[in-house]
Design a protein around this motif. Sequence first.
Motif, PDB file in Angstrom:
ATOM      1  N   ASN A 234       5.579 -12.490  -1.348  1.00 33.32           N
ATOM      2  CA  ASN A 234       5.912 -11.076  -1.586  1.00 33.32           C
ATOM      3  C   ASN A 234       5.072 -10.494  -2.733  1.00 33.32           C
ATOM      4  O   ASN A 234       4.583  -9.361  -2.640  1.00 33.32           O
ATOM      5  CB  ASN A 234       7.401 -10.935  -1.911  1.00 33.32           C
ATOM      6  CG  ASN A 234       8.274 -11.202  -0.693  1.00 33.32           C
ATOM      7  OD1 ASN A 234       7.795 -11.123   0.438  1.00 33.32           O
ATOM      8  ND2 ASN A 234       9.539 -11.529  -0.916  1.00 33.32           N
ATOM      9  N   ILE A 235       4.911 -11.273  -3.804  1.00 31.11           N
ATOM     10  CA  ILE A 235       4.110 -10.770  -4.939  1.00 31.11           C
ATOM     11  C   ILE A 235       2.652 -10.610  -4.494  1.00 31.11           C
ATOM     12  O   ILE A 235       1.982  -9.629  -4.817  1.00 31.11           O
ATOM     13  CB  ILE A 235       4.208 -11.733  -6.150  1.00 31.11           C
ATOM     14  CG1 ILE A 235       5.656 -11.841  -6.632  1.00 31.11           C
ATOM     15  CG2 ILE A 235       3.319 -11.239  -7.286  1.00 31.11           C
ATOM     16  CD1 ILE A 235       5.875 -12.938  -7.687  1.00 31.11           C
ATOM     17  N   GLN A 237       1.605  -9.896  -1.566  1.00 29.11           N
ATOM     18  CA  GLN A 237       1.519  -8.665  -0.761  1.00 29.11           C
ATOM     19  C   GLN A 237       1.394  -7.441  -1.675  1.00 29.11           C
ATOM     20  O   GLN A 237       0.585  -6.548  -1.425  1.00 29.11           O
ATOM     21  CB  GLN A 237       2.752  -8.539   0.156  1.00 29.11           C
ATOM     22  CG  GLN A 237       2.899  -7.189   0.860  1.00 29.11           C
ATOM     23  CD  GLN A 237       1.741  -6.836   1.791  1.00 29.11           C
ATOM     24  OE1 GLN A 237       1.020  -7.713   2.261  1.00 29.11           O
ATOM     25  NE2 GLN A 237       1.548  -5.547   2.049  1.00 29.11           N
ATOM     26  N   GLY A 238       2.184  -7.410  -2.752  1.00 27.97           N
ATOM     27  CA  GLY A 238       2.112  -6.282  -3.685  1.00 27.97           C
ATOM     28  C   GLY A 238       0.714  -6.146  -4.273  1.00 27.97           C
ATOM     29  O   GLY A 238       0.176  -5.037  -4.407  1.00 27.97           O
ATOM     30  N   ASP A 241      -1.775  -4.853  -1.737  1.00 26.80           N
ATOM     31  CA  ASP A 241      -1.599  -3.405  -1.637  1.00 26.80           C
ATOM     32  C   ASP A 241      -2.335  -2.727  -2.796  1.00 26.80           C
ATOM     33  O   ASP A 241      -3.054  -1.739  -2.605  1.00 26.80           O
ATOM     34  CB  ASP A 241      -0.097  -3.081  -1.661  1.00 26.80           C
ATOM     35  CG  ASP A 241       0.193  -1.653  -1.282  1.00 26.80           C
ATOM     36  OD1 ASP A 241      -0.683  -1.023  -0.653  1.00 26.80           O
ATOM     37  OD2 ASP A 241       1.276  -1.155  -1.624  1.00 26.80           O
ATOM     38  N   ALA A 242      -2.195  -3.295  -4.002  1.00 25.24           N
ATOM     39  CA  ALA A 242      -2.884  -2.725  -5.176  1.00 25.24           C
ATOM     40  C   ALA A 242      -4.406  -2.767  -4.986  1.00 25.24           C
ATOM     41  O   ALA A 242      -5.119  -1.885  -5.468  1.00 25.24           O
ATOM     42  CB  ALA A 242      -2.486  -3.497  -6.433  1.00 25.24           C
ATOM     43  N   SER A 246      -3.843  -3.153   2.135  1.00 22.60           N
ATOM     44  CA  SER A 246      -2.687  -3.088   3.027  1.00 22.60           C
ATOM     45  C   SER A 246      -2.773  -1.781   3.835  1.00 22.60           C
ATOM     46  O   SER A 246      -3.734  -1.026   3.702  1.00 22.60           O
ATOM     47  CB  SER A 246      -1.383  -3.169   2.231  1.00 22.60           C
ATOM     48  OG  SER A 246      -0.299  -3.368   3.108  1.00 22.60           O
ATOM     49  N   GLN A 251       2.917  -2.716   5.930  1.00 23.12           N
ATOM     50  CA  GLN A 251       4.109  -2.566   5.094  1.00 23.12           C
ATOM     51  C   GLN A 251       5.365  -2.509   5.960  1.00 23.12           C
ATOM     52  O   GLN A 251       6.379  -3.135   5.644  1.00 23.12           O
ATOM     53  CB  GLN A 251       3.952  -1.301   4.237  1.00 23.12           C
ATOM     54  CG  GLN A 251       4.718  -1.348   2.929  1.00 23.12           C
ATOM     55  CD  GLN A 251       4.454  -2.595   2.102  1.00 23.12           C
ATOM     56  OE1 GLN A 251       3.316  -3.011   1.919  1.00 23.12           O
ATOM     57  NE2 GLN A 251       5.528  -3.237   1.625  1.00 23.12           N
ATOM     58  N   GLU A 255       8.365  -5.198   5.799  1.00 23.73           N
ATOM     59  CA  GLU A 255       9.744  -4.817   5.450  1.00 23.73           C
ATOM     60  C   GLU A 255      10.726  -5.188   6.549  1.00 23.73           C
ATOM     61  O   GLU A 255      11.822  -5.667   6.273  1.00 23.73           O
ATOM     62  CB  GLU A 255       9.808  -3.321   5.126  1.00 23.73           C
ATOM     63  CG  GLU A 255       9.437  -3.102   3.663  1.00 23.73           C
ATOM     64  CD  GLU A 255       9.042  -1.675   3.342  1.00 23.73           C
ATOM     65  OE1 GLU A 255       9.412  -0.768   4.116  1.00 23.73           O
ATOM     66  OE2 GLU A 255       8.346  -1.489   2.327  1.00 23.73           O
ATOM     67  N   LYS A 266       3.815 -11.090   4.046  1.00 25.41           N
ATOM     68  CA  LYS A 266       2.602 -10.449   3.524  1.00 25.41           C
ATOM     69  C   LYS A 266       1.594 -10.300   4.657  1.00 25.41           C
ATOM     70  O   LYS A 266       1.714 -10.988   5.672  1.00 25.41           O
ATOM     71  CB  LYS A 266       1.990 -11.284   2.389  1.00 25.41           C
ATOM     72  CG  LYS A 266       1.609 -12.698   2.835  1.00 25.41           C
ATOM     73  CD  LYS A 266       0.980 -13.482   1.701  1.00 25.41           C
ATOM     74  CE  LYS A 266      -0.502 -13.226   1.592  1.00 25.41           C
ATOM     75  NZ  LYS A 266      -1.298 -13.734   2.735  1.00 25.41           N
TER      76      LYS A 266
END
Length: 307
Positions: A234-235, A237-238, A241-242, A246, A251, A255, A266
Amino acid sequence: MNGADQVNRPIASGTGNAKVIVLGEHAVVHGSPALAAAMTNGCEVKIEPWDGPSHVLLAEGAFECASNHPVATALGRALANVELPTPVRVTPHFSVPVGAGLGSSAAFAVALSRALASFCAPRTLDRGLVVQAVEGCFHGRPSGLDAYLAEQGGIGSFTRAEGFTPLRLPALNFVVINTGIQRETSTQVNRVSDLLTRFPNIVSPIFATIAEIVRDGIRFWQNNNLKDLGTCMNINQGLLDALGVSHPANQRAVELARASGALGAKLTGAGGGGCVLALTDCAETADRIANGFASGAAFATVLGEDK
Ligand code: MEV
């Protein structure tokens, strides 16, 4: 001579594995480690002699090497490295979605190089050059991870500097979800490289954090700590995205998978659509999550090995 007359001529074939990156894509291009596994499916290429120009036969039609279809262009570049006894028809069969982050281009490259090696006298062929030529067409600056797994299979960690380190990891149940959105790996890789050039002090620490995620993730997997491995995904994936790779479709799938009971989810591969990888606690959960997506869009898979 037409195609029907050629059926009795010899056909050569070769295969290459697809792959999933569990943690660390994109950062791996810039020297960080990644954790990845080959899949048993991928690409099979058949080659037969042909009277007429060499071409690739795809579901959407036949394309000569001189045409501007990307697969035909890749074939043309590959054949430039090969002394062919005769023009050929090349027919790839993909058992994974194409352009979706599962390493289909590397699987094609390796399958083609193996088929060519069996079709020509093997000592006249440098398979590495064929793989490089094909990968170079789809990719810009490949880390080498996809090509390694397409050729060798296995599960393990990879860095540009040290190559692949096989790992013994217990079998875990994942779901692969195809968003149905195709993108070019080279565009995605260039996007991250541009961001690094513009914001080196911000992007380099993101790569360093992804490297820590990979190292911790391996430890959590080795210790069967699925909850923390899922949190690492999960981290990751974040941070992807940054890095701008992504996509709203990634997303949404991430989710939905998490809301349906995945321990972590992810994007996998280059992102911008393509596929999402979700970790689950057991095969039943994996099947249930896969069945929650549109028919054919998701499948359950096991990575790692039973002791
Ligand atoms: C593509 O499957 C994975 C990337 O990390 C690129 C690479 O490793 O070459 C995005």
